[in-house]
Write a protein that holds these residues in place. Sequence first.
Motif, PDB file in Angstrom:
ATOM      1  N   VAL A  48       2.902  -0.263  10.548  1.00 21.75           N
ATOM      2  CA  VAL A  48       2.680   0.112   9.144  1.00 21.75           C
ATOM      3  C   VAL A  48       3.377  -0.885   8.211  1.00 21.75           C
ATOM      4  O   VAL A  48       4.432  -1.436   8.550  1.00 21.75           O
ATOM      5  N   ALA A  49       2.760  -1.130   7.053  1.00 20.24           N
ATOM      6  CA  ALA A  49       3.285  -2.182   6.174  1.00 20.24           C
ATOM      7  C   ALA A  49       4.355  -1.641   5.224  1.00 20.24           C
ATOM      8  O   ALA A  49       4.154  -1.517   4.016  1.00 20.24           O
ATOM      9  N   GLY A 108       0.045   5.924  -6.306  1.00 20.13           N
ATOM     10  CA  GLY A 108      -0.098   4.874  -5.304  1.00 20.13           C
ATOM     11  C   GLY A 108      -1.356   4.099  -5.605  1.00 20.13           C
ATOM     12  O   GLY A 108      -2.223   4.572  -6.353  1.00 20.13           O
ATOM     13  N   VAL A 109      -1.479   2.916  -5.014  1.00 21.82           N
ATOM     14  CA  VAL A 109      -2.687   2.127  -5.227  1.00 21.82           C
ATOM     15  C   VAL A 109      -3.875   2.813  -4.546  1.00 21.82           C
ATOM     16  O   VAL A 109      -4.969   2.873  -5.104  1.00 21.82           O
ATOM     17  N   PRO A 111      -4.430   6.130  -3.882  1.00 21.39           N
ATOM     18  CA  PRO A 111      -4.965   7.219  -4.718  1.00 21.39           C
ATOM     19  C   PRO A 111      -5.704   6.696  -5.946  1.00 21.39           C
ATOM     20  O   PRO A 111      -6.749   7.241  -6.331  1.00 21.39           O
ATOM     21  N   TYR A 134      -8.192  -4.182   4.643  1.00 23.00           N
ATOM     22  CA  TYR A 134      -7.344  -2.981   4.656  1.00 23.00           C
ATOM     23  C   TYR A 134      -8.301  -1.782   4.670  1.00 23.00           C
ATOM     24  O   TYR A 134      -9.137  -1.625   3.777  1.00 23.00           O
ATOM     25  N   CYS A 182      -8.884  -8.022  -2.835  1.00 23.45           N
ATOM     26  CA  CYS A 182      -7.485  -7.949  -2.399  1.00 23.45           C
ATOM     27  C   CYS A 182      -6.843  -9.321  -2.525  1.00 23.45           C
ATOM     28  O   CYS A 182      -7.265 -10.266  -1.862  1.00 23.45           O
ATOM     29  N   ASP A 214      -6.749  -5.524  -6.223  1.00 19.72           N
ATOM     30  CA  ASP A 214      -5.556  -4.932  -5.616  1.00 19.72           C
ATOM     31  C   ASP A 214      -4.570  -6.056  -5.333  1.00 19.72           C
ATOM     32  O   ASP A 214      -4.749  -6.845  -4.401  1.00 19.72           O
ATOM     33  N   ILE A 216      -1.241  -5.671  -4.769  1.00 22.43           N
ATOM     34  CA  ILE A 216      -0.006  -4.988  -4.363  1.00 22.43           C
ATOM     35  C   ILE A 216       0.971  -5.929  -3.638  1.00 22.43           C
ATOM     36  O   ILE A 216       2.177  -5.737  -3.699  1.00 22.43           O
ATOM     37  N   HIS A 217       0.428  -6.961  -2.972  1.00 21.68           N
ATOM     38  CA  HIS A 217       1.306  -7.875  -2.219  1.00 21.68           C
ATOM     39  C   HIS A 217       1.729  -9.099  -3.046  1.00 21.68           C
ATOM     40  O   HIS A 217       2.296 -10.044  -2.497  1.00 21.68           O
ATOM     41  N   SER A 247       6.178  -0.927  -4.755  1.00 24.90           N
ATOM     42  CA  SER A 247       6.365  -0.242  -3.469  1.00 24.90           C
ATOM     43  C   SER A 247       6.525  -1.196  -2.294  1.00 24.90           C
ATOM     44  O   SER A 247       7.422  -1.040  -1.471  1.00 24.90           O
ATOM     45  N   LYS A 248       5.660  -2.210  -2.212  1.00 24.18           N
ATOM     46  CA  LYS A 248       5.785  -3.163  -1.105  1.00 24.18           C
ATOM     47  C   LYS A 248       6.988  -4.072  -1.366  1.00 24.18           C
ATOM     48  O   LYS A 248       7.794  -4.340  -0.474  1.00 24.18           O
ATOM     49  N   SER A 258       2.825   3.427  -8.624  1.00 24.21           N
ATOM     50  CA  SER A 258       2.219   2.100  -8.727  1.00 24.21           C
ATOM     51  C   SER A 258       1.635   1.936 -10.129  1.00 24.21           C
ATOM     52  O   SER A 258       1.545   2.902 -10.889  1.00 24.21           O
ATOM     53  N   ARG A 375      -2.117  -7.935  13.998  1.00 24.22           N
ATOM     54  CA  ARG A 375      -1.306  -8.098  12.797  1.00 24.22           C
ATOM     55  C   ARG A 375       0.111  -7.627  13.090  1.00 24.22           C
ATOM     56  O   ARG A 375       0.323  -6.501  13.535  1.00 24.22           O
TER      57      ARG A 375
HETATM   58  N1  LCS Z   1      -3.427  -1.855  -0.993  1.00 22.75           N
HETATM   59  C1  LCS Z   1      -3.164  -2.736  -0.008  1.00 22.75           C
HETATM   60  C2  LCS Z   1      -3.890  -4.039   0.034  1.00 22.75           C
HETATM   61  C3  LCS Z   1      -2.212  -2.431   0.953  1.00 22.75           C
HETATM   62  O1  LCS Z   1      -1.945  -3.320   1.911  1.00 22.75           O
HETATM   63  C4  LCS Z   1      -1.535  -1.193   0.894  1.00 22.75           C
HETATM   64  C5  LCS Z   1      -0.543  -0.770   1.925  1.00 22.75           C
HETATM   65  C6  LCS Z   1      -1.841  -0.317  -0.144  1.00 22.75           C
HETATM   66  C7  LCS Z   1      -2.790  -0.674  -1.068  1.00 22.75           C
HETATM   67  C8  LCS Z   1      -1.158   1.009  -0.258  1.00 22.75           C
HETATM   68  O2  LCS Z   1      -0.708   1.229  -1.545  1.00 22.75           O
HETATM   69  P1  LCS Z   1       0.009   2.584  -1.965  1.00 22.75           P
HETATM   70  O3  LCS Z   1      -1.049   3.636  -1.986  1.00 22.75           O
HETATM   71  O4  LCS Z   1       1.077   2.872  -0.974  1.00 22.75           O
HETATM   72  O5  LCS Z   1       0.533   2.274  -3.325  1.00 22.75           O
HETATM   73  N2  LCS Z   1      -0.778  -1.357   3.192  1.00 22.75           N
HETATM   74  C9  LCS Z   1      -0.465  -0.866   4.325  1.00 22.75           C
HETATM   75  C10 LCS Z   1      -0.873  -1.436   5.567  1.00 22.75           C
HETATM   76  O6  LCS Z   1      -1.542  -2.440   5.704  1.00 22.75           O
HETATM   77  N3  LCS Z   1      -0.376  -0.700   6.561  1.00 22.75           N
HETATM   78  O7  LCS Z   1       0.402   0.307   6.098  1.00 22.75           O
HETATM   79  C11 LCS Z   1       0.318   0.338   4.638  1.00 22.75           C
END
Ligand code: LCS
Length: 408
Positions: A48-49, A108-109, A111, A134, A182, A214, A216-217, A247-248, A258, A375
């Motif tokens: 998990v990331a 979160g992203v 949701p 993803y 992404c 997105d 997020i990273h 978050s990340k 987020s 991965r």
């Molecule tokens: N978007 C991407 C591209 C992600 O990699 C992740 C988390 C999220 C959104 C989640 O965002 P959140 O809803 O937590 O704000 N990626 C994960 C993964 O690849 N494995 O575990 C989590």
Amino acid sequence: MTYNFDERIDRRGTNAESVDAFRHALFGKESETIIFPCPEEELIRMWVADMEFATPEVVVDAIRARLDRRIFGYTANLDSAYYDAFVRWTQDRYGWGFSREEMMTSKGVVPALYDLVSYLCAPDEKVLIFTPSYAPFRRAVTFHHLTCLCSPLKKDGAHYTIDFEDVSRKLEDPKVRLCIFCNPHNPTGRLWSREELERFGQLCRDKGIWIISDEIHCDLLRTGKQHIPLAKLFPDYDRIITCMSPSKTFNIAGLMISNVIIPNAELRKTWHTRQHHSENPISLVAAQAAYEKGGDWLAQLLAYLDGNMALTKEILKAELPEAKFCIPEATYLAWIDLGAYFPPEERLTRFFAAEAGVLLEDSSMFLQDGESCIRLNLASPRPVVREALGRICRAVKERGGREMPCSR
Ligand code: LCS
């Protein structure tokens, strides 16, 4: 101050998904049939990331200070402090800003993706994504009974690019309404270049396609790399929604906050009428402190991740020279093609769990177009990364050639 990323932190007993959800998440019903080569506490978790590193002390201090206020009643993002902190962050790092009214917060992203897809698309419309992907991108689409179109990324060795001819063809379909993009890309770690972003954005703009970008990273860059928010390149096109999150970056995914930047006024109106606006008071102060005070910690984290990436490259080159791996331009995720060692049907998550005691994600977790890839999440103390790579390389060598069937 120097931060200790070598520290090993025990997450057992905290309901951490990384520790306690892997059986179901990685193996489903088969989990009972897997025999691990070591006791469960010695499994190395690289799936998990999230990170095995402590959240920066400045964030923990802000949480403590908020705890001391002792009342945790209904809270919302009312004053401008969080906006000020986040927009300063994006201005300083990406030369990109937005007005306060454009900035939403979400739990979160993912949701936000689910909600935005439903706000933007009619029942018979289609959404374009890039694969490998993803997996929740597709789930956010199919959940609403919409059609997901996949554009496979082009692969040259271990380097991925967008297949613009394919994208262009797919966007000819008048039913395509939205693209979930992404950047940086999970799982490949590509940080799309200005030219790629301009070309992709222009293709969508020409057709009036909405884009959820997105990002997020985006804070997790290799040294010397520069992230460009897609929306920055198209200031006059208001159909680009940007998702970013602390978050990340700061390892606070569990706090569930987020940022969603919505330049289109109509969509903002929909968002406001359909969203619940309460915030978790702890999350709000944590996120604000991260953006205000976490820069120094992040700089050291990135240097540490650079080191973990370099180590991975070095070990693979020496031990598994046929593995295809480019150090990713961003993310803490290493996407490694082991096609030279395994037949395409090999279930690598299962193999490495059973043979190496390493929990990782294979291509089946990323929809399609990632055959024979694994991965690895490298956001762990370096000795753990070294040990995991040692186990992975040993397991591959002991297994022998590509033609040999997997022993379990
Ligand atoms: N978007 C991407 C591209 C992600 O990699 C992740 C988390 C999220 C959104 C989640 O965002 P959140 O809803 O937590 O704000 N990626 C994960 C993964 O690849 N494995 O575990 C989590």
